[in-house]
Scaffold this motif. Structure first.
Motif, mmCIF file in Angstrom:
data_model
loop_
_atom_site.group_PDB
_atom_site.id
_atom_site.type_symbol
_atom_site.label_atom_id
_atom_site.label_comp_id
_atom_site.label_asym_id
_atom_site.label_seq_id
_atom_site.Cartn_x
_atom_site.Cartn_y
_atom_site.Cartn_z
ATOM 1 N N ARG A 9 -65.182 0.526 -42.645
ATOM 2 C CA ARG A 9 -65.187 -0.074 -41.311
ATOM 3 C C ARG A 9 -63.926 0.306 -40.543
ATOM 4 O O ARG A 9 -63.987 0.711 -39.379
ATOM 5 C CB ARG A 9 -65.291 -1.598 -41.425
ATOM 6 C CG ARG A 9 -65.304 -2.307 -40.068
ATOM 7 C CD ARG A 9 -65.710 -3.759 -40.205
ATOM 8 N NE ARG A 9 -64.617 -4.624 -40.586
ATOM 9 C CZ ARG A 9 -64.127 -5.607 -39.825
ATOM 10 N NH1 ARG A 9 -64.633 -5.823 -38.622
ATOM 11 N NH2 ARG A 9 -63.163 -6.380 -40.253
ATOM 12 N N TYR A 22 -69.775 0.850 -36.116
ATOM 13 C CA TYR A 22 -70.472 0.348 -37.293
ATOM 14 C C TYR A 22 -71.735 1.176 -37.561
ATOM 15 O O TYR A 22 -72.102 1.424 -38.712
ATOM 16 C CB TYR A 22 -70.817 -1.122 -37.100
ATOM 17 C CG TYR A 22 -69.597 -1.988 -36.898
ATOM 18 C CD1 TYR A 22 -68.889 -2.485 -37.983
ATOM 19 C CD2 TYR A 22 -69.133 -2.289 -35.621
ATOM 20 C CE1 TYR A 22 -67.765 -3.272 -37.810
ATOM 21 C CE2 TYR A 22 -68.004 -3.074 -35.429
ATOM 22 C CZ TYR A 22 -67.317 -3.565 -36.529
ATOM 23 O OH TYR A 22 -66.195 -4.323 -36.356
ATOM 24 N N GLY A 41 -69.451 -12.889 -39.184
ATOM 25 C CA GLY A 41 -68.812 -11.805 -39.928
ATOM 26 C C GLY A 41 -67.986 -12.320 -41.096
ATOM 27 O O GLY A 41 -68.008 -11.746 -42.192
ATOM 28 N N TYR A 46 -74.726 -6.908 -41.447
ATOM 29 C CA TYR A 46 -73.810 -7.183 -40.336
ATOM 30 C C TYR A 46 -74.530 -7.014 -39.000
ATOM 31 O O TYR A 46 -74.369 -7.835 -38.083
ATOM 32 C CB TYR A 46 -72.595 -6.260 -40.414
ATOM 33 C CG TYR A 46 -71.647 -6.425 -39.243
ATOM 34 C CD1 TYR A 46 -70.786 -7.520 -39.160
ATOM 35 C CD2 TYR A 46 -71.623 -5.497 -38.209
ATOM 36 C CE1 TYR A 46 -69.935 -7.685 -38.086
ATOM 37 C CE2 TYR A 46 -70.767 -5.654 -37.130
ATOM 38 C CZ TYR A 46 -69.927 -6.743 -37.070
ATOM 39 O OH TYR A 46 -69.081 -6.914 -35.995
#
Length: 889
Positions: free
Chosen positions: A57, A842, A34, A97
């Motif tokens: 986020r 997410y 990340g 991600y």
């Protein structure tokens, strides 16, 4: 409403991440990857991108943990406030991600498997083949258990169904990152090697970020063939014999590696890629020939390399390891056929007879690949026989470890893969056969008819060139009568003419709809008396394969009734096969998604009716499931081991008795659930205007624009009717809308109709079918989200249908928790629960971006030019949500 300060955001994200009970090494991997992605976004993204990603986020994490309308509205407002260009970048960032989180999770699985293998007694895992053999031997005796082990058959069939949303270039980048993460793990803490691995990971993540996430155009069938070949080359070719070795070592104990193996090759790999033409006009006879040629080329290259490697290392002198007479005779035959090479090899290895033979066998394998008729093998059986001569010679000379070491693994590869690698299967719709036969009987022949006939000629060509195992299974979609199956043999005779010999065919009925499943036993009883079928049964020792479709039956009557109907059909077909002396193999058309029969294969196998497995299990492996289960060698070996164990135990007396008695005890529960769930399902899908409403509240239409696979998403009709909508977009669309309706709708009503909570809890403990069904629904519901689902449903103008969906979702969630225990979904499965919770906020971010795009597209004037920007955002979000939820269609 004010946005978070930097301190508040860091605190919120930190508390959320700390609340995820991850293994410490996996937590470190997620943080590392990340952080590296964050650096890439700052370096390579447009100005302010990293900050905008962090804003969204933080907001979605807050909305996930707070669950208030205000928190959700804040997150939605941020997603809606981006420019379309920024929204595009943010969607790509979240998708990257997910690829990295998925990689970290896979890496942890591999790490755990490696740690387990390093511990004493690692072969005694309760769900391994070795452990299953021990349990079976306790029940039926060692000799009977060994006979069953040696008759074991696991037959995965890879398909080209368009369910892999990511590009192959993305998959390749992720695979390189996986290797770098291995290097990072192996390097010294904070040392030079670790810094180098981190730098290279940063470079690779930058490549991943800069790689276009969407395919520019749909892959061709040949592209799909080559994509699947990568799995064989990188994993299966070596992983499968390693599984055999692992099991044999466990059974042989002190004599492992120095005795003839107890394990016989039990994996057979099939492929529909390049052979499945049901609804795919791009799969032609030419494509089918090419698919077989590509596969053969790959396996022959592999066998050649392996033979060369073993031969070069087999430097055993004749004085210590004298050759047998058979080996000397083999050398003489090989030398006569390949004199110049034999002389050169003999000069380099004058007293190393076994080495000389292996090197010449490698040349014969190469000649087989290049079609050198003077030197080529006629079939893989001749290669196998030559290798056994070498093996027997080594063993008789006392070199048992060389006989049953690497050479045995090469033998296993030849026996498993032959010269064809994967058994190519053809599938076609029964209606196509009927239409072509009508033309031919009338004395006409259209272009379509000629193509259908050419397929049979292609099968004959493949059998002649690559061996009878290379092709020959012919699946008839939507089999509704014995005539549908007999039609295949008629067409084969038309194809070769009166004087020709038709290819050898095993015609396999595919029963897909609810009505077809119920009619299956009667159709089978009729077809086995047909002359063509009877002759083939006699030739195969009365072996028969029957395929069951999960996806269309689920779309037909709902997931609950479909699962019950599939169980009943299997029980009746298995009982019929027992009565008439047929060795039955049921072929399960299971998709990756839960709405298409997905879920853990081993638990599903153990829930099958008595005699429906009998040591043989065949299933389709589709799309992203292929790469999830087979792309990494350690995971592939573990999967094969688990499935093999379940196949072995499924036919144990205790398991069969458990399933039989449970089905009898809970027959009234099954009947109640069947009726109630079907009525509830029909109240939704048969409501007037349902089909266009479904297309409006989900991205169903837009999914067709994704360049996922060569096959069209529909069989030709519009969304005014669901009858011809393929099951893949049906499931995919509900998944994208965070509703997952195809996996659970109707179960709440079914359980509520039974009403007896204590009895249902007892059924969950005692009845494997119910347990498997409810566990899969729990996973499906855990990946759904009521708040986001409601926003998708609000895109339509049917509050009655929307309220029906939401009411059933709540009822199903409530009953699932009550029956399984605990106070939330997946309470008894913490690893799965953790995986879902870690991703959910997410995925929410991408869902909000997708909703924004869908609203714009739905509100657009039908006469206005196409909104390409919002279409692209939608497709980017579809790819990202698929990566986040880890299943598509």
């Amino acid at each position: 409403m004010q946005e978070f300060t930097q301190t508040e955001a860091l605190d919120l994200v930190g508390r959320f991440e700390a609340g995820q009970e991850l293994p410490e090494k996996m937590r470190a991997d997620v943080r590392l990857l990340g952080a590296l992605l964050g650096r890439v976004l700052q370096e390579s993204g447009s100005p302010g991108l990293y900050e905008d990603v962090e804003r969204l986020r933080t907001a979605t994490i807050h909305a996930y943990t707070d669950e208030t309308a205000e928190a959700f509205a804040r997150a939605a407002r941020i997603a809606d406030g981006f420019t379309i260009a920024r929204a595009d970048e943010v969607a790509r960032a979240f998708t990257c991600y997910f690829h990295l989180v998925n990689l970290a999770e896979e890496h942890q699985r591999v790490r755990t498997l490696r740690e387990r293998e390093g511990r004493p007694g690692s072969q005694d895992a309760t769900d391994s083949i070795a452990a299953a053999f021990s349990r079976l031997a306790d029940e039926v005796g060692h000799d009977t258990a060994l006979a069953r082990l040696q008759g074991l058959r696991f037959h995965p069939v890879f398909t080209a169904h368009p369910t892999e949303a990511r590009r192959r270039a993305v998959s390749s980048s992720i695979r390189r990152l996986s290797e770098l993460l291995d290097e990072y793990d192996a390097s010294e803490r904070a040392g030079t090697a670790q810094r180098r691995a981190e730098r290279r990971m940063l470079e690779e993540i930058d490549v991943l970020w800069r790689t276009a996430p969407l395919r520019a155009e749909k892959p061709s069938p040949t592209d799909e063939v080559r994509a699947v070949m990568a799995v064989f080359d990188e994993t299966l070719y070596t992983a499968v014999p390693h599984v055999y070795r692992r099991v044999d070592d466990a059974l042989q104990e002190e004599g492992r590696g120095a005795r003839p193996p107890l394990v016989r090759p039990f994996v057979r790999v099939g492929s529909w890629v390049g052979g499945d033409r049901d609804g795919n006009p791009f799969v032609t006879a030419t494509v089918t020939r090419k698919a077989a040629a590509i596969a053969s080329d790959h396996v022959l290259r592999g066998l050649e390399r392996t033979a060369l490697r073993i031969g070069r290392g087999l430097t055993l002198d004749a004085a210590s390891t004298p050759p047998s007479r058979a080996l000397v005779s083999l050398w003489q035959r090989l030398r006569a056929a390949d004199e110049e090479a034999a002389a050169e090899i003999a000069q380099r290895s004058p007293d190393e007879q076994h080495r000389r033979i292996l090197l010449l066998l490698a040349r014969k394998i190469a000649a087989t690949r290049t079609r050198d008729a003077d030197l080529a093998y006629r079939d893989p059986e001749h290669l196998r026989d030559d290798l056994r001569i070498v093996q027997d010679s080594l063993a008789s000379a006392g070199a048992a470890r060389q006989a049953y070491g690497h050479l045995q693994q090469l033998l296993w590869q030849v026996e498993t893969y032959g010269f064809h690698l994967a058994e190519l299967e053809v599938r076609q719709h029964s209606a196509v056969h009927a239409a072509v036969l009508a033309e031919l009987d009338a004395g006409t022949s259209s272009e379509r008819a000629e193509e259908v006939l050419e397929v049979f000629r292609a099968i004959a060509f493949i059998q002649e060139r690559f061996g009878p195992r290379a092709a020959g299974r012919y699946i008839v979609s939507f089999t509704q009568s014995a005539d549908d199956l007999a039609a295949v043999h008629r067409l084969a005779r038309y194809a070769v003419g009166e004087d020709g010999t038709p290819p050898v065919l095993d015609v396999i009925p595919l029963f897909e709809t609810f009505a077809d499943l119920r009619a299956a036993p009667g159709i089978l009883a009729e077809i086995v008396d047909h002359p063509d079928f009877a002759a083939r049964l006699d030739a195969t020792g009365r072996r028969l394969e029957v395929m069951l479709g999960y996806s269309d039956s689920s779309k037909d009557v709902g997931p609950v009734a479909a699962n019950l109907a599939l169980y009943e059909a299997q029980a009746e077909i298995a009982a019929w096969a027992q009565r008439v002396g047929i060795e039955l193999t049921l072929f399960h058309g299971r998709g990756g998604a839960l709405g298409r029969g997905g879920g853990p294969a081993n638990s599903a196998i153990l829930a099958q009716p008595p005699h429906s497995v009998d040591g043989r299990f065949k299933l389709t492996e589709q799309g992203e499931v292929i790469f999830a289960r087979y792309a990494d060698p350690a995971i592939a070996m573990r999967h094969i081991d688990q499935v093999g164990a379940a196949i072995l135990l499924a036919s144990s007396p205790s398991n069969e008795e458990r399933n039989r008695s449970a089905a009898e005890r809970y027959a009234d529960v099954a009947a109640t659930m069947d009726t109630a769930s079907r009525e509830r399902f029909f109240s939704l899908v048969k409501a007037p205007g349902f089909a266009p409403w479904f297309a409006r509240v989900t991205p169903m239409e837009e999914i067709g624009a994704l360049a996922l696979g060569s096959r069209p998403a529909r069989r030709g009709l519009s969304v005014e009717s669901l009858a011809d909508l393929r099951a893949i977009p049906w499931v995919f669309a509900w998944t994208q809308a965070r509703i997952n309706l195809a996996g659970w709708f109707g179960l709440g009503t079914a359980l509520d109709a039974v009403g007896d909570e204590e009895r249902l809890r007892a059924g969950y403990r005692e009845w494997p079918l119910l347990r498997t069904l409810i566990d899969n629904v729990a996973m499906s519901l855990a990946k759904a989200d009521e708040r986001i689902a409601r926003h998708y449903l609000d895109l339509g103008d049917r509050d009655d249908l929307a309220d029906l969906v939401m009411a059933e979702m709540r009822l199903t969630r409530e009953w699932t928790i009550r029956v399984t225990g605990g106070d939330e979904l997946l309470a008894t499965k913490p690893v799965l629960q953790r995986a879902v919770k870690m991703r959910s906020p997410y995925v929410d971010a991408l869902s909000l971006l997708q909703l924004r795009a869908l609203r714009a597209l739905r509100d657009a004037d039908a006469k206005a030019p196409r909104d390409a920007e919002h279409e692209r955002l939608l497709l980017l979000s579809v790819s990202g949500v698929a990566a986040g939820l880890q299943n598509t269609g």
